[in-house]
Design a protein around this motif. Structure first.
Motif, PDB file in Angstrom:
ATOM      1  N   ARG A 204      21.150  18.827 -31.602  1.00 27.17           N
ATOM      2  CA  ARG A 204      21.995  20.011 -31.724  1.00 27.17           C
ATOM      3  C   ARG A 204      22.534  20.328 -30.347  1.00 27.17           C
ATOM      4  NH1 ARG A 204      19.361  23.004 -36.200  1.00 27.17           N
ATOM      5  NH2 ARG A 204      21.072  24.420 -35.804  1.00 27.17           N
ATOM      6  N   ALA A 205      23.626  21.098 -30.346  1.00 28.54           N
ATOM      7  CA  ALA A 205      24.262  21.431 -29.071  1.00 28.54           C
ATOM      8  C   ALA A 205      23.290  22.148 -28.148  1.00 28.54           C
ATOM      9  CB  ALA A 205      25.497  22.287 -29.314  1.00 28.54           C
ATOM     10  N   SER A 206      22.373  22.968 -28.728  1.00 26.64           N
ATOM     11  CA  SER A 206      21.485  23.756 -27.882  1.00 26.64           C
ATOM     12  C   SER A 206      20.389  22.909 -27.237  1.00 26.64           C
ATOM     13  CB  SER A 206      20.861  24.889 -28.688  1.00 26.64           C
ATOM     14  OG  SER A 206      20.186  24.367 -29.795  1.00 26.64           O
ATOM     15  N   ASP A 207      20.210  21.664 -27.733  1.00 25.30           N
ATOM     16  CA  ASP A 207      19.215  20.802 -27.093  1.00 25.30           C
ATOM     17  C   ASP A 207      19.589  20.563 -25.637  1.00 25.30           C
ATOM     18  OD1 ASP A 207      17.859  20.683 -29.402  1.00 25.30           O
ATOM     19  OD2 ASP A 207      18.594  18.709 -30.016  1.00 25.30           O
ATOM     20  N   ASP A 208      20.863  20.414 -25.377  1.00 21.72           N
ATOM     21  CA  ASP A 208      21.379  20.285 -24.018  1.00 21.72           C
ATOM     22  C   ASP A 208      22.892  20.502 -24.043  1.00 21.72           C
ATOM     23  OD1 ASP A 208      22.212  19.581 -21.489  1.00 21.72           O
ATOM     24  OD2 ASP A 208      20.583  18.130 -21.237  1.00 21.72           O
ATOM     25  N   PRO A 209      23.323  21.747 -23.785  1.00 20.91           N
ATOM     26  CA  PRO A 209      24.747  22.057 -23.917  1.00 20.91           C
ATOM     27  C   PRO A 209      25.635  21.166 -23.054  1.00 20.91           C
ATOM     28  CG  PRO A 209      23.497  24.065 -23.649  1.00 20.91           C
ATOM     29  CD  PRO A 209      22.544  22.934 -23.436  1.00 20.91           C
ATOM     30  N   ILE A 210      25.190  20.891 -21.831  1.00 23.27           N
ATOM     31  CA  ILE A 210      26.030  20.103 -20.923  1.00 23.27           C
ATOM     32  C   ILE A 210      26.188  18.692 -21.478  1.00 23.27           C
ATOM     33  CG2 ILE A 210      26.296  19.288 -18.558  1.00 23.27           C
ATOM     34  CD1 ILE A 210      26.162  22.223 -18.521  1.00 23.27           C
ATOM     35  N   LEU A 211      25.033  18.087 -21.811  1.00 25.67           N
ATOM     36  CA  LEU A 211      25.084  16.719 -22.322  1.00 25.67           C
ATOM     37  C   LEU A 211      25.884  16.656 -23.619  1.00 25.67           C
ATOM     38  CD1 LEU A 211      21.726  14.836 -21.819  1.00 25.67           C
ATOM     39  CD2 LEU A 211      23.953  14.478 -20.769  1.00 25.67           C
ATOM     40  N   SER A 212      25.726  17.682 -24.484  1.00 31.46           N
ATOM     41  CA  SER A 212      26.426  17.556 -25.762  1.00 31.46           C
ATOM     42  C   SER A 212      27.929  17.665 -25.571  1.00 31.46           C
ATOM     43  CB  SER A 212      25.921  18.544 -26.801  1.00 31.46           C
ATOM     44  OG  SER A 212      25.613  19.763 -26.239  1.00 31.46           O
ATOM     45  N   SER A 213      28.382  18.443 -24.574  1.00 29.65           N
ATOM     46  CA  SER A 213      29.833  18.448 -24.371  1.00 29.65           C
ATOM     47  C   SER A 213      30.279  17.100 -23.816  1.00 29.65           C
ATOM     48  CB  SER A 213      30.268  19.609 -23.476  1.00 29.65           C
ATOM     49  OG  SER A 213      30.060  19.299 -22.137  1.00 29.65           O
TER      50      SER A 213
END
Lengths: 552, 536
Positions: free
Chosen positions: B38-47
């Protein structure tokens, strides 16, 4: 000289006291697993002694059970409730944020990013084969996928908002229920304690209710000298002694934000005065339901952003598409409209009820300021785009509106809502209606317009956040950061709460080992008292039955 | 610290839960192979994941585009290469035929091969790729040539100075032109006759109309109920229309009116047929708080009678300036008569504001004998194509012919008129081949020899085109390599950002499992015994 039977009385008081202690102990054990139960102890005290004459001193008269007390630290209660209100808030917020995260479904191979990627790819194919019906059908399917993707996200957000609204109602009802129960308990406790004792078990019940209430709403509570109990919440008196004030939910007449679902509730006091939540589940729910900006952004922020994305994207696609020519040599046809309307129906709809259900506002004059017939189209386009954002920014109430180009003029209209977006009826019913050529003479082999549509992907000036891809990326990382914060706060709060609860249990909880050892203690004391009784009985037997038999 | 049984149970439960959560995450990572769910697992990495995924998807599309571009260019290249071979053979044949020792029957035999070469050239011009004719510009659904070697398509769109260009995107903002112009490859003969010289050609833009405006202060505290506020609009073509404003309710002396009320009263003013004033005029308050009623197009807008409380100033608009295309050369009846047949079946392409129509004049005899005949025929055909009076030709014997768009007062937009005449119907290459073929049939040595000079020009032209296509193919091959490299890079970066390090995850999972097991076994000991078990 002591009375003959005073020893019996002393032994009796011992029996009664130990028995009472055993009863309390048994009560403790019975309630070892009762939620909110506080262990109790009997405090014992020696009876007032008889003063013996002269210098003999005093002689004990037995034991008295003075009171049954609760072993409880009120400071820990205070701490527990302070942390619980935060846990309630962050936990609920986390729930909501995780749902939004699921709705956006990124990063994944099924989110809107993927749908957009595939749509752009199909437009590139269309540029290469503008006259191929197969490719056109592909573009149509991919465009439909984008519209349904955006539509289902928009609908899911609205549904979430409605669900949250329902939770607000439920939570308000719960709060009212708790405050009513507490007020009722106040009555019983006050009555029971009128004679001076403590109504331990009733107080436990009340403390438990206050614990539960503190998860829902930020409260201040105190008990005055007279034993009257009060709870204040968000500036109002939730419970004042025997009386409780209710919170009510009121249906909103007008939407707070344009992207809101219909018929949302506001919470207020039953007296009509306004209520501002300052913590607990209720605040988290209201934040999620209403906040469009700030630290704790809720559903409206994401719904609004989704609409901004949808609106700007469709404006741009429609602008390019309607300037091109389709295989039937027609121009001016939109790619996207709402609710399956044709371009003409959609334009008519916008003109008559496009702005706050009223006629769209013609702002052509302000939009074309600075353009000139001698400029190139690109120069004029740039001026127009700049003017559009200026007009929206400088007119109060129009920040979240949109400027659309309809029948050669510019109008302020509502944003296109993600829940309503569809492919226009023209394209839906006729594959030839996809405009691939920039000029009529380019038909049928010119795919330049399709290429222009495909390169919208790289238009970094489309949004304040950059290109459409950048927009999704920023939105997802915003969402990620918000959810991450909620998750972290919720986790640390639940640890903190566990710690406080532990301390509370450490003081108030029933330890079976302890109760067992106490039991043995009291049992022995009881047995011994009984033995004393027997011994005295024998003494009396001697006095009554054996005395005066001399010489018989 | 005092410790109770329940505390121990709770603590155990909490710890077990934490370990289970950690195992849950690790198992999820192992099952999906991905570090981020999920995006909240790692916002930077997910973007980053989103960016790289989009980049890779775009690259794979660019890769498909370059492959298609290469195929298209290669098929073009093969046709052009074939043309070079054919022209070289045609040259050899001509040299052979130009040898004075050949008898007409010898050259007649050679003409058969020349005919074959010409047919092959025509068929190369009609080469298609996946059903699209590659040399036909945007008219990809039509072959370039008819069977007899004349152009099959409207070549005005292929004229050399603005050839149609088909571009494929092969990188962000990097477009590759894959089209080849059949007209350039096969050349064309300009026709110059009375028609082309005397009929005007060109592109002219007129000026837009300015709108007429009513502008005046409209006080909000006045009583207008007795006033006649009606507005008349005259578009200059149809009879004037009166829009009736309902002034009965507009009494601002008791409660001041609002701007909204005033604007609505005007916007909803009705012509009695259900048309609102807002559909023909913009009504708003300007920056100095004056009420403005502005005609959307050219035409007059006035109050029916002077109102007492509303005395606006009226500014009259200016109509569109018509666009006229004319020629400086004059034409006389005598010239028309002399070149009578030049006018038969002549085609013109006229475009007004993007509406492009091909017009054929004198499709049936008789041909014109006077300038008046030409003008009548033109106007008849223009009216058919654009509607009566929208494009008008004028001219008299001894003067110049001019073509104009009529005024368009109703929409007020600036007209743009473009007039072209179609000046070629035949390829010069095919035409020259036909001539030499004819000469070979009858053994006309002089004509055969003169072809040698012409074929060299054609050959050089085709070679230049071949070089250009070759260069584009080379560039495409470089692009293909670059895309392949970029794909590798982005895929690696995506993997770095998103993929779980399996060995690390397994190690931490094993670790969590051990912790879980010990917690369970400790739990079993902690929960079981109480003092109760030892009391007898």
């Amino acid at each position: 000289m002591a009375s003959t039977f005073s020893g019996l009385n002393i032994a009796k008081s011992g029996l009664f006291a130990q028995q009472r202690a055993l009863n309390v102990l048994s009560h403790n054990i019975a309630n070892a697993n009762t939620e909110g139960y506080t262990r109790q102890r009997v405090t014992m005290e020696a009876y007032r002694p008889d003063m013996l004459p002269g210098t003999q001193g005093s002689m004990g008269t037995g034991v008295d059970t003075q009171s049954i007390i609760q072993i409880r630290d009120e400071f820990l209660d205070f701490k527990y409730r302070g942390e619980n209100v935060k846990l309630g808030e962050w936990d609920t917020r986390l729930d909501g944020m995780e749902t939004i995260e699921t709705i956006f479904g990124e990063p994944s191979d099924s989110g809107i990013r993927k749908l957009m990627d595939e749509f752009y790819a199909s437009l590139q194919e269309l540029n290469k084969n503008p006259e191929s019906l197969t490719t056109r059908a592909l573009v149509r399917q991919r465009a439909i996928a984008v519209t349904t993707g955006l539509g289902s996200m928009g609908t899911a957000l609205k549904k979430l908002q409605t669900d949250i609204n329902f939770s607000v109602e439920v939570t308000t009802t719960q709060i009212n229920g708790f405050s009513k129960q507490i007020a009722d308990l106040n009555k019983v406790i006050f009555g029971a304690e009128a004679t001076g004792g403590k109504a331990n078990d009733l107080r436990d019940q009340r403390n438990l209710l206050v614990d539960k209430l503190s998860e829902l709403i930020d409260i201040n509570y105190f008990e005055d000298d007279m034993g009257r109990f009060y709870i204040n919440a968000s500036g109002g008196a939730l419970v004042s002694h025997f009386r409780n004030d209710e919170l009510i939910t009121v249906k909103r007449d007008t939407k707070l934000h344009e992207a809101d679902a219909l018929y949302l509730n506001d919470v207020q006091w039953a007296s009509g005065s306004s209520f501002i939540a300052s913590g607990g589940q209720l605040k988290a729910l209201l934040d999620m339901q209403n906040n469009i900006e700030g630290d704790k952004k809720g559903v409206p922020f994401y719904a609004n952003k989704l609409n901004e994305f949808t609106d700007t994207l469709t404006n741009e696609f429609n602008r390019i598409h309607s300037s091109g020519f389709n295989l039937s040599a027609n121009t001016g046809i939109n790619l996207f409209t709402i609710n399956g309307m044709s371009t003409q129906e959609y334009n008519q709809f916008l003109l008559t009820e496009g702005l706050n259900s009223g006629a769209a506002l013609d702002v052509t004059d302000s939009i074309i300021v600075g353009t000139s017939p001698t400029n190139t189209n690109e120069q004029n386009d740039k001026i127009i785009v700049k003017n559009m954002s200026l007009v929206l920014k400088n007119t109060a109430g129009y920040e979240n509106k949109s400027v659309k180009f309809i029948n050669g003029r510019y109008f302020i209209t509502d944003r296109m809502d993600a829940t309503t977006i569809t492919l226009s009826k023209d394209v839906q019913t006729d594959l030839n209606a996809i405009a691939t050529a920039t000029k009529k003479m380019g038909l049928p082999g010119d795919g330049t317009n399709a290429l222009r549509l495909a390169t919208v992907r790289n238009n970094v000036e489309l949004y304040a956040w950059g290109s459409p891809d950048d927009f999704i990326k920023s939105l997802v990382s915003n969402l990620g950061v918000d959810t991450q914060e909620a998750a972290r706060m919720s986790k640390s709060q639940s640890l903190l709460l566990a710690q406080v609860e532990n301390s509370r249990q450490s003081i108030s909880g029933v330890s079976l080992d302890e109760e067992m050892s106490e039991m043995v203690k009291f049992q022995h004391a009881y047995n011994a008292s009984a033995r004393v009784m027997t011994a005295l009985d024998e003494l009396l037997d001697t006095v009554i039955s054996r005395l005066g038999l001399v010489g018989r | 610290m005092r410790v109770t049984n329940n505390m121990m149970v709770d603590q155990l439960r909490r710890n077990l839960l934490l370990t289970q959560q950690s195992m849950y995450t690790k198992q999820d990572q192992l099952a999906t192979g991905k570090r981020i769910q999920r995006a909240s697992d790692d916002p930077i990495l997910s973007s980053k994941v989103l960016k790289y995924s989009s980049d890779i998807s775009a690259l794979s599309q660019y890769e498909r585009n370059t492959t298609d571009a290469l195929s298209w260019l290669e098929i073009t290249e093969s046709a052009v290469y074939d043309n070079v071979k054919l022209l070289q053979r045609a040259r050899e044949l001509t040299v052979q035929a130009a040898n004075g020792t050949n008898t007409p029957s010898d050259t007649k035999k050679m003409s058969l091969e020349m005919d074959g070469l010409m047919k092959q050239l025509i068929s190369n011009g009609n080469m298609n790729f996946a059903g699209r004719y590659i040399f036909s510009g945007f008219e990809t659904n039509k072959p370039l040539f008819k069977d007899d070697g004349s152009f099959n398509i409207d070549i005005s769109q292929l004229t050399i100075d603005k050839p149609p260009v088909t571009e494929y995107e092969v990188g962000i903002g990097e477009n590759m032109n894959i089209s080849s112009n059949g007209l350039e490859l096969y050349g064309f003969n300009l026709i110059t006759d009375t028609f082309t010289n005397k009929v005007p050609v060109g592109v002219v833009k007129g000026a837009p109309a300015t709108q007429s405006v009513l502008n005046g202060a409209f006080a909000l505290n006045q009583n207008y109920s007795a006033d006649n506020l009606n507005v008349v609009r005259d578009d200059g073509v149809n009879p004037p229309v009166t829009f009736t404003v309902n002034s009965a309710l507009m009494n601002g002396t008791i409660y001041p009116l609002t701007k909204e009320t005033v604007l609505n009263a005007y916007r909803n003013a009705d012509d009695g047929l259900g048309n609102k004033l807002s559909s023909v005029a913009d009504i708003y308050y300007d920056a100095s708080d004056k009420l403005v009623i502005k005609n959307k197009a050219y035409g007059a807008i006035t109050l029916t009678t002077a109102a007492v409380n509303f005395t606006p100033t009226a500014t009259t608009g200016v109509n569109t300036v018509e666009a006229v295309v004319s020629t400086p050369t004059t034409i006389t009846d005598a010239e028309v008569l002399a070149g009578t047949n030049d006018f038969l079946n002549k085609e013109m392409v006229i475009t007004i504001n993007g509406n492009r129509q091909k017009i054929a004049l004198f499709t049936t005899p008789p041909p014109p004998t006077t300038v008046a005949n030409v003008i009548t025929e033109m106007n008849a055909k223009f009216d058919l194509a654009f509607g009566p009076g929208n494009v008008v030709a004028t001219g008299v014997s001894g003067g110049a012919i001019s073509i104009a768009t009529g005024n368009s007062p109703q929409n007020g937009q600036a007209p743009t008129l473009s007039v072209e005449t179609i000046r070629a119907t035949e390829s010069s290459l095919i035409n020259d081949m036909k001539v030499v073929y004819g000469a070979m049939l009858i053994g006309d040595q002089a004509t055969i020899s003169s072809f040698l000079g012409k074929i060299d020009v054609h050959l050089n032209n085709v070679l230049a085109i071949q070089t250009d296509i070759g260069a584009r193919v080379n560039r495409m091959e470089l692009v293909v390599n670059r895309i392949a490299e970029n794909t590798v890079t982005y895929t690696r970066q995506l993997s770095d950002a998103q993929d779980a390090d399996i060995s690390e995850v397994i190690m931490t999972l094993k670790n969590s499992e051990n912790v879980y097991k010990s917690a369970l076994s400790v739990g079993a000991r902690v929960i079981q015994p109480t003092l109760l078990d030892f009391l007898r």
